[in-house]
Scaffold this active site. Structure first.
Site, short mmCIF file in Angstrom:
data_model
loop_
_atom_site.label_atom_id
_atom_site.label_comp_id
_atom_site.label_asym_id
_atom_site.label_seq_id
_atom_site.Cartn_x
_atom_site.Cartn_y
_atom_site.Cartn_z
N LYS A 160 36.13 89.13 66.62
CA LYS A 160 35.31 88.85 67.52
C LYS A 160 35.33 87.37 67.96
O LYS A 160 35.03 86.67 67.12
CB LYS A 160 33.72 89.04 66.98
CG LYS A 160 32.74 89.06 68.06
CD LYS A 160 32.73 90.16 69.05
CE LYS A 160 32.30 91.85 68.45
NZ LYS A 160 32.31 92.72 69.64
N SER A 219 37.75 91.62 70.67
CA SER A 219 36.89 91.54 71.67
C SER A 219 36.44 90.02 71.50
O SER A 219 36.70 89.14 70.91
CB SER A 219 35.74 92.53 71.49
OG SER A 219 35.03 92.42 70.12
#
Length: 357
Positions: A160, A219
């Site tokens: 992330k 992401s």
């Protein structure tokens, strides 16, 4: 030491009942949980609230067990969610636990090993540039050292990416999701020896698509100051009944690419699909997807980028999820879009966790 994985299908983003029941039955010890990764049914865009809703529900569930505030749960456990469960994808969460101690002797077969970590906090002007690549690579290498594994043993690096707050925006700032994903993926590629440091500079990020990682899945999250990393590998020194394999889908219709990963797990589809018995051996599926910006797939035009009604992200997630579900005979698949430097352009990495024979 061993890694265990439990999968729970959800009725909505805030549904944590499956995990709560497993904890109540004593099947999962909250203090053993190191990461929870999941798919929610939002749009996958910047305004997708379902990811935060899932994280909030899990934080409130786990906080009493961890003896901390809900806000502090993310300091203890990596909570990583991807929005967008289009088509056949079943929203679900994957709960990873670690227990025991590391063996001092090699086991007969390699088993799934897992480590989590964080980069240092980034300044806004470091995102999407070499400092982010180098720091991501440093963190990945430190996790490999922690697990005592070589680059060839690493099959997935789930990230992330950081997008720290911006106080004074300026035209050259790269502090957004695309730049964070691209630089983070190249950091993984550097750590795993897929690219050399001499090939990297600020200019190649999100520009030179010949440079990519086959094992990064990234992401990005606005207002996140440091990147969160979960590294999956197979180790001689870990026990359990799980192992992981990876490969690359060269485009979003690359079914043979799926077969090649299953072969590494000693699974062979019959008539194109896994048998029900073998399908039950698959516990975690991670893929990246993108609609090729050249508007073609194998020399045939596609319209995913020019359709004003449906986002290209939703199209590509739907296509890859359907391919995976069709082969695996299971709709519990995790497909994330926007794959800058994650696999070849128009394709993406694929990793599957299964029960070892």
């Amino acid at each position: 030491m061993r890694t265990d994985l439990s999968r729970f299908f959800t009725s909505g983003p805030a549904d944590v009942s499956g995990l709560a029941e497993a904890i109540a039955r004593g099947e999962i010890i909250p203090k053993d949980i190191v990461a929870i990764i999941g798919k929610t049914e939002g749009n996958g865009g910047i305004n997708d609230f379902t990811r935060n809703l899932a994280i909030m529900a899990l934080s409130h569930l786990l906080a009493p067990f961890l003896e901390c505030s809900p806000e502090a749960v993310e300091e203890r456990i990596v909570l990583s969610f991807s929005g967008g469960s289009e088509g056949v994808t079943a929203p679900h969460i994957l709960v990873f636990t670690i227990s025991g101690t590391v063996s001092t002797q090699k086991n007969p077969s390699k088993r799934l090993a897992l480590a989590t970590g964080f980069t240092r906090p980034f300044m806004a002007d470091e995102v999407g540039r070499m400092p982010m690549i180098l720091e991501t690579a440093r963190t990945v290498k430190s996790l490999m050292q922690k697990l005592q594994v070589a680059a060839e043993d690493v099959h997935l690096v789930q990230i992330k990416g950081a997008i720290p707050p911006v106080s004074l925006p300026h035209p050259n700032l790269r502090c957004d999701m695309a730049w964070s994903r691209g630089a983070s993926a190249l950091g993984v590629a550097l750590a795993l020896g897929e690219v050399g440091e001499s090939q990297l500079n600020d200019a190649v990020i999100n520009s030179d698509w010949s440079l990519f990682s086959t094992r990064a899945s990234v992401s990005a999250k606005p207002l996140l100051s440091r990147s969160e990393i979960v590294l999956f590998a197979n180790s001689d020194y870990w026990e359990g009944n799980l192992h992981i394999a990876h490969g690359v889908m060269k485009d979003i219709i690359d079914v043979p690419g799926i077969y090649s990963v299953l072969e590494q797990l000693d699974l062979k589809p019959q008539h194109g699909q896994l048998t029900a018995h073998d399908s039950e051996k698959i516990l975690g599926v991670f893929a990246k997807s993108d609609a090729h910006p050249g508007n073609q797939i194998r020399q045939r035009r596609h319209t995913m980028w020019t359709d004003a009604d449906i986002s290209d992200m939703r199209y590509s997630r739907c296509v890859v999820a359907a391919q995976l579900a069709g082969v695996l005979g299971d709709t519990g698949v995790y497909v994330s879009t926007r794959a800058e430097h994650q696999g070849p352009q128009g394709g993406g990495p694929l990793a599957i966790i299964g029960v070892a024979p």
